[in-house]
Design a protein around this motif. Structure first.
Motif, short mmCIF file in Angstrom:
data_model
loop_
_atom_site.label_atom_id
_atom_site.label_comp_id
_atom_site.label_asym_id
_atom_site.label_seq_id
_atom_site.Cartn_x
_atom_site.Cartn_y
_atom_site.Cartn_z
N ASP A 91 17.72 42.30 72.48
CA ASP A 91 16.65 41.45 71.96
C ASP A 91 16.62 40.11 72.67
N PRO A 92 15.44 39.48 72.77
CA PRO A 92 15.32 38.19 73.46
C PRO A 92 16.28 37.13 72.91
N ILE A 111 14.04 37.64 78.71
CA ILE A 111 13.07 38.72 78.47
C ILE A 111 12.11 38.29 77.36
N PRO A 112 10.84 38.62 77.49
CA PRO A 112 9.86 38.24 76.46
C PRO A 112 9.88 39.15 75.23
N GLU A 113 10.42 40.36 75.40
CA GLU A 113 10.46 41.31 74.28
C GLU A 113 11.68 42.20 74.43
N THR A 114 11.95 42.97 73.40
CA THR A 114 13.12 43.84 73.39
C THR A 114 13.05 44.88 74.52
#
Length: 347
Positions: free
Chosen positions: A95-96, A41-44
């Motif tokens: 989180d990533p 994932i790029p962000e939370t």
């Protein structure tokens, strides 16, 4: 015998070494899997656990929302830490850079990330409840059951008609699984914090309670599209209140009719028998027409002192007003506005 014993010891030692190496390799592999970044994932992102969700539901969320790759490792760690039988309701951040172990610990400890809720430009309690329904665990119906219950509201100092004054538009942080009752308690604390001694003193000087300030502010905010006019409009209505005049505020008629989109107030609207119709009933209506903004309430508390007692929308339809001291001046303003309505064919 000595040679044979030596040979056996060598073999045993070699096998032990091999087992040790394998064990170390497995340990390193397991350690890396436990602490590896396994969420693509790029962000939370956030996963949600409530009373209806079980461990399998959580796994599906982690695969769909957090794009978790090594599901088996997460399941193994969760089992070892006895998480499935100790699931806690809440909203949890993934989180990533998070590892499986970090996430299991976060979930098991119930360490939630607060939800930021913002509400402004809200008209009805139902609108607020619907917005919160999308952001918090409780449902719209759960919250409305409290907000429409006179017995519950009375100790708080509100009624179903005045409870919209409780909510001070702002941004707040609360936990996703907060109960409706705890949410209302939190809003009451924010309300009490807003109504400082200075604000209460200013309200008393006008002859209004905090709820009445909110009610007048809601009329002011509905009356004009120009926030810089708020203090002037507030001063006009305060002049009327102090002189014992009917407020004759068009927004109260729209509220009574149930149509805030009315472009033209007709005589038939003015005859509606409703305590909110300030063309028929003196004083303020039973409660706010909307949740007033902080700016509108402060405009009432810091109203402009003048002699205006009449106002009429300007004929340019930009949402501003012409103010007047005398009825004759007001009638001239009103005639220009009616002529503009007629030219535009607004009936």
């Amino acid at each position: 015998m000595g040679v044979q014993n030596l040979s056996k010891r060598s073999v045993i030692g070699m096998m032990a070494g091999i087992v040790l190496i394998i064990g170390i390799g497995i340990a390193i592999w397991g350690y890396r899997l436990m602490y590896a970044k396994d969420f693509d994932i790029p962000e939370t992102v956030y996963v949600y656990v409530d009373e209806r969700k079980d461990f399998e539901d959580l796994i599906r969320q982690l695969k769909d929302s957090a794009r978790m790759e090594h599901v088996g490792i997460f399941e193994l760690l969760a089992e070892k830490l006895k998480y499935p039988e100790n699931m806690k309701v809440g909203r949890y951040a993934v989180d990533p850079g998070m590892s499986h172990l970090d996430l299991v610990k976060r979930l098991r400890s119930g360490h939630q990330t607060p939800t930021r809720i913002t509400f402004n430009n809200i008209r009805f309690i139902d609108d607020l409840s619907e917005r919160l329904d999308d952001q918090l665990m409780f449902s719209k119906e759960d919250l409305l059951a409290y907000l429409k219950d006179p017995a519950y509201l009375k100790p708080l100092g509100f009624t179903p008609e005045t409870v919209s004054a409780l909510f001070i538009p702002n941004t707040y942080e609360v936990y996703w699984n907060i109960s409706p009752e705890r949410f209302i308690e939190r809003m009451k604390k924010e309300y009490d914090a807003f109504w400082t001694e200075e604000r209460k003193r200013k309200a008393a000087a006008i002859g209004l309670t905090p709820v009445e300030v909110a009610t007048l502010a809601s009329i002011v905010e509905e009356e004009t599209a120009a926030p810089d006019e708020y203090p002037v409009v507030a001063g006009l209505y305060i002049n009327r209140l102090h002189r014992g005049m009917l407020l004759q505020a068009d927004p109260t008629v729209k509220f009574a009719v149930g149509d805030f989109g009315l472009k033209r107030i007709l005589y038939q609207h003015l005859e509606i028998d409703s305590p909110y119709n300030t063309y028929k009933y003196a004083g303020l209506p039973p409660g706010p027409l909307r949740m007033p903004s902080v700016r509108a309430m402060d405009a009432v508390l810091n109203y402009t002192q003048h002699n205006y007692i009449y106002m009429c929308a300007k004929e340019d339809f930009f949402g501003r007003h012409n103010f007047a001291v005398t009825l004759a001046e007001h009638n001239r303003n009103a005639e220009r506005y009616r002529a503009a309505l007629n030219r535009k064919g607004i009936r």
